[in-house]
Design a protein around this motif. Structure first.
Motif, PDB file in Angstrom:
ATOM      1  N   THR A   1       0.898  -1.270  -0.054  1.00 23.23           N
ATOM      2  CA  THR A   1      -0.164  -0.073  -0.043  1.00 23.23           C
ATOM      3  C   THR A   1       0.946   1.109   0.090  1.00 23.23           C
ATOM      4  O   THR A   1       0.705   2.179  -0.769  1.00 23.23           O
ATOM      5  CB  THR A   1      -1.113   0.112   1.060  1.00 23.23           C
ATOM      6  OG1 THR A   1      -1.964  -1.170   1.019  1.00 23.23           O
ATOM      7  CG2 THR A   1      -1.725   1.471   1.339  1.00 23.23           C
ATOM      8  N   GLN A   2       2.062   1.376   0.723  1.00 26.35           N
ATOM      9  CA  GLN A   2       2.607   2.392   0.868  1.00 26.35           C
ATOM     10  C   GLN A   2       3.523   2.612  -0.381  1.00 26.35           C
ATOM     11  O   GLN A   2       3.919   3.749  -0.733  1.00 26.35           O
ATOM     12  CB  GLN A   2       3.758   2.201   1.909  1.00 26.35           C
ATOM     13  CG  GLN A   2       3.273   2.436   3.360  1.00 26.35           C
ATOM     14  CD  GLN A   2       4.164   1.923   4.414  1.00 26.35           C
ATOM     15  OE1 GLN A   2       4.902   1.008   4.250  1.00 26.35           O
ATOM     16  NE2 GLN A   2       4.040   2.629   5.778  1.00 26.35           N
ATOM     17  N   LEU A   3       3.826   1.516  -1.185  1.00 24.49           N
ATOM     18  CA  LEU A   3       4.753   1.653  -2.462  1.00 24.49           C
ATOM     19  C   LEU A   3       3.674   2.232  -3.261  1.00 24.49           C
ATOM     20  O   LEU A   3       4.147   3.139  -4.019  1.00 24.49           O
ATOM     21  CB  LEU A   3       5.173   0.383  -2.851  1.00 24.49           C
ATOM     22  CG  LEU A   3       5.726   0.105  -4.169  1.00 24.49           C
ATOM     23  CD1 LEU A   3       6.936   0.741  -4.104  1.00 24.49           C
ATOM     24  CD2 LEU A   3       5.777  -1.240  -4.606  1.00 24.49           C
TER      25      LEU A   3
ATOM     26  N   ASP B   1       1.183   4.207  -3.091  1.00 24.58           N
ATOM     27  CA  ASP B   1       0.967   5.762  -2.475  1.00 24.58           C
ATOM     28  C   ASP B   1       2.235   6.384  -2.999  1.00 24.58           C
ATOM     29  O   ASP B   1       2.096   7.517  -3.582  1.00 24.58           O
ATOM     30  CB  ASP B   1       0.528   5.915  -1.083  1.00 24.58           C
ATOM     31  CG  ASP B   1       0.320   7.228  -0.699  1.00 24.58           C
ATOM     32  OD1 ASP B   1      -0.492   8.003  -1.002  1.00 24.58           O
ATOM     33  OD2 ASP B   1       1.330   7.835  -0.219  1.00 24.58           O
ATOM     34  N   ARG B   2       3.440   5.935  -2.773  1.00 27.13           N
ATOM     35  CA  ARG B   2       4.639   6.743  -3.072  1.00 27.13           C
ATOM     36  C   ARG B   2       4.903   7.002  -4.490  1.00 27.13           C
ATOM     37  O   ARG B   2       5.238   7.893  -5.051  1.00 27.13           O
ATOM     38  CB  ARG B   2       5.808   6.208  -2.230  1.00 27.13           C
ATOM     39  CG  ARG B   2       5.516   6.282  -0.838  1.00 27.13           C
ATOM     40  CD  ARG B   2       6.423   5.454   0.209  1.00 27.13           C
ATOM     41  NE  ARG B   2       8.027   6.068   0.084  1.00 27.13           N
ATOM     42  CZ  ARG B   2       8.546   7.063   0.608  1.00 27.13           C
ATOM     43  NH1 ARG B   2       7.910   7.636   1.343  1.00 27.13           N
ATOM     44  NH2 ARG B   2       9.962   7.294   0.526  1.00 27.13           N
ATOM     45  N   VAL B   3       4.753   5.680  -5.213  1.00 25.99           N
ATOM     46  CA  VAL B   3       4.869   5.714  -6.578  1.00 25.99           C
ATOM     47  C   VAL B   3       3.733   6.779  -7.469  1.00 25.99           C
ATOM     48  O   VAL B   3       4.286   7.644  -8.157  1.00 25.99           O
ATOM     49  CB  VAL B   3       4.460   4.329  -7.133  1.00 25.99           C
ATOM     50  CG1 VAL B   3       4.126   4.317  -8.686  1.00 25.99           C
ATOM     51  CG2 VAL B   3       5.357   3.210  -7.080  1.00 25.99           C
ATOM     52  N   ARG B   4       2.511   6.815  -6.885  1.00 22.15           N
ATOM     53  CA  ARG B   4       1.609   8.018  -7.214  1.00 22.15           C
ATOM     54  C   ARG B   4       2.134   9.280  -7.114  1.00 22.15           C
ATOM     55  O   ARG B   4       1.973  10.133  -8.076  1.00 22.15           O
ATOM     56  CB  ARG B   4       0.201   7.730  -7.162  1.00 22.15           C
ATOM     57  CG  ARG B   4      -0.213   6.380  -7.462  1.00 22.15           C
ATOM     58  CD  ARG B   4      -1.743   6.107  -6.707  1.00 22.15           C
ATOM     59  NE  ARG B   4      -2.520   5.007  -7.005  1.00 22.15           N
ATOM     60  CZ  ARG B   4      -2.986   4.459  -8.091  1.00 22.15           C
ATOM     61  NH1 ARG B   4      -2.920   5.410  -9.236  1.00 22.15           N
ATOM     62  NH2 ARG B   4      -3.546   3.216  -8.180  1.00 22.15           N
ATOM     63  N   HIS B   5       2.677   9.664  -5.933  1.00 18.90           N
ATOM     64  CA  HIS B   5       3.217  10.899  -5.618  1.00 18.90           C
ATOM     65  C   HIS B   5       4.244  11.305  -6.303  1.00 18.90           C
ATOM     66  O   HIS B   5       4.289  12.504  -6.580  1.00 18.90           O
ATOM     67  CB  HIS B   5       3.222  10.960  -3.882  1.00 18.90           C
ATOM     68  CG  HIS B   5       2.218  11.167  -3.276  1.00 18.90           C
ATOM     69  ND1 HIS B   5       1.501  12.249  -2.985  1.00 18.90           N
ATOM     70  CD2 HIS B   5       1.382  10.337  -2.751  1.00 18.90           C
ATOM     71  CE1 HIS B   5       0.531  12.397  -2.297  1.00 18.90           C
ATOM     72  NE2 HIS B   5       0.543  10.944  -1.814  1.00 18.90           N
TER      73      HIS B   5
END
Length: 525
Positions: A41-43, A45-49
């Protein structure tokens, strides 16, 4: 082996493909590095940001961003974030010189750089040497105060709302570059499509290795290598596995620390290495016991695996080494042994989905037992070498890729390595041009001339050996010449063996006969 998978759809974004594959895995660890764990989930989110931030800089579709980063949790975020945005990450070797990076910046026309703090000084030196300007330098884990043109990775991620939809890329669009070394000249920018890592993950990672969701993967080969990129990113993410990432060099001590579960509290079930690394492990006095590790599968590539080395590893750990060969141009392994079928001393059989041909000097097939040039036909072949039409046409020939390796096909259908078609040497899994080392050696004021060849060490692995003729009245030690080369080339390129000689064997026209030196070594010096 199961039937071949269906091709990806025409509209296809590889980063989005991996995100969708892991949509239900939530808090499960995707990556574990020295500082912590990154969940799926964190991955996402960070990819999209990161994707949103790169686009907000004004970087347009298909423009390049340089990725000069040690293996850590920020690496897959950077690589997949750029791809998600429709940009093209150029993943480069972290062991190179400022001159190399200056060339790569200019050649790729990178619009931004994602860099580890520890590598920022060499990048800064490269930018001084280059006329190319980048819009922004994004620094992962900085170790010193940043300049105005530089921004810390976490700050950059937090500055932009997440990109909600991936760029509408096609399966055949350029997705990323990797640089491939050549026997002469500068490295070649090898362009891969969005579909290529899909094929390697399906055909080799899932199809041949049969990776599973409950696997924990650890690759000694770094992510900037084609081998490491599959091992530690596209393969495990395609099945929802967990990957351990390591920034430091894969020394035996560092490798054992991960195999024993001393990082992140998880033990790898799958280990990807190279023969030089396996030899170092087996020779180490603190070699872990078989029951101290959790290995079920071990893979090898980068250089030919000596049979004795594979057999010793199997005796100690109870696990075969599955040896194969791949290339930057084919992205990963196309010829390999299999977990349930290993023939030590050979590179195994064609990976399902790939065809292999051995061709003679006239281009026709060679019979079993005779060496021929290795050609590969398969769906993961690179699109081209950027800005190098001549080399592209020579390597990528009507659906077939010329590997530059020579092989012999055996009666049982396996293939045995028989050397290179050119003079390139594979040292610790990395190509080294003997001509580049020679050109550096002769810069020393005490050196008259020299020649560099490959020499097998005690484990049957190839290392560089330099034969050096000194100028009259000059003296030089082995350590002095090694230090001289290390100061001017990437450290792994220095000659491991040095022999000072009175003269070099030459033709009547004065050309150095390297084959005579190779014959001398084969005869025992």
């Amino acid at each position: 082996m199961s039937a071949l998978p269906p091709p990806p759809p025409a509209q296809f974004n590889f980063a989005q493909h991996l995100i969708e594959r892991n949509a239900g895995r939530g808090a499960k660890a995707a990556f574990v590095d020295d500082l912590g764990t990154l969940s799926y989930t964190q991955l996402e989110d960070r990819v999209r940001h990161l994707a949103a931030g790169l686009r907000a800089l004004g970087i347009r579709r298909e423009e390049r961003v340089l990725l000069l980063m040690q293996d850590c949790n920020d690496w897959p975020v950077s690589f997949l974030g750029a791809i998600y945005a429709g940009l093209v990450p150029v993943a480069v070797n972290t062991l190179l010189t400022a001159d190399d990076y200056a060339y790569m910046l200019e050649h790729s026309r990178a619009q931004a750089v994602l860099v580890s703090g520890a590598l920022l000084p060499v990048l800064t030196s490269a930018m001084v040497k280059s006329d190319h300007e980048v819009q922004k330098i994004i620094v992962s884990r900085p170790i010193a105060p940043l300049h105005p043109a530089e921004i810390e990775f976490e700050t950059f991620l937090a500055a932009y709302p997440a990109m909600t939809r991936p760029a509408a890329t096609s399966a055949d669009d350029a997705a990323f570059w990797l640089y491939s070394s050549g026997s002469t000249g500068r490295p070649k920018g090898t362009v891969h499509s969005h579909a290529n890592p899909y094929w390697t993950a399906e055909l080799y990672g899932s199809g041949l290795l049969q990776l599973r969701e409950d696997d924990v993967c650890f690759s000694a080969a770094k992510l900037f290598f084609a081998y490491g990129l599959g091992n530690a990113l596209s393969f495990p993410m395609s099945v929802g596995a967990t990957t351990i990432l390591m920034a430091e060099r894969p020394t035996p001590d560092a490798t054992f620390k991960r195999l024993l579960g001393q990082v992140g509290g998880v033990k790898p079930t799958v280990f990807y290495g190279a023969p030089t690394g396996f030899a170092g492990m087996l020779a180490h006095p603190q070699l872990p016991a078989r029951d101290a590790v959790a290995l079920r599968l071990v893979s090898s590539a980068g250089e030919a695996l000596p049979a004795e080395l594979g057999e010793r590893f199997k005796r100690h750990f109870g696990v075969d080494i599955v040896d194969g060969i791949g290339s930057t141009e084919m992205l990963h392994i196309f010829l390999s042994n299999r977990p349930d079928k290993v023939r030590y001393g050979t590179t195994g059989w064609p990976v399902p989905g790939y065809e292999i041909e051995l061709r003679g000097e006239e281009g026709g097939p060679v019979p079993d037992g005779e060496p021929g040039d290795l050609y590969i036909h398969g769906p993961s072949a690179a699109m081209m070498y950027w800005g190098n039409r001549e080399k592209t046409r020579d390597t990528f020939q009507g659906g077939w890729t010329k590997s530059g390796d020579k092989y012999v096909r055996n009666a049982d259908g396996t293939y045995t390595y028989s050397g290179r078609s050119d003079d390139m040497l594979k040292v610790s899994g990395i190509y080294v041009s003997p001509f580049e080392v020679e050109a550096t050696l002769v810069q020393h004021p005490a050196v008259l001339e020299c020649a560099v060849i490959g020499k097998q060490d005690a484990d049957g692995l190839v290392k560089t050996k330099a034969f050096i003729v000194l100028k009259a009245g000059q003296q030089l030690t082995e350590e002095e010449i090694k230090a001289f080369v290390k100061e001017r080339l990437a450290p792994y390129k220095y000659p491991r063996f040095i022999e000072f000689v009175a003269e070099l064997p030459k033709t009547a026209t004065g050309k150095i006969q390297r084959f005579r030196l190779r014959e001398k070594e084969a005869a025992g010096g």
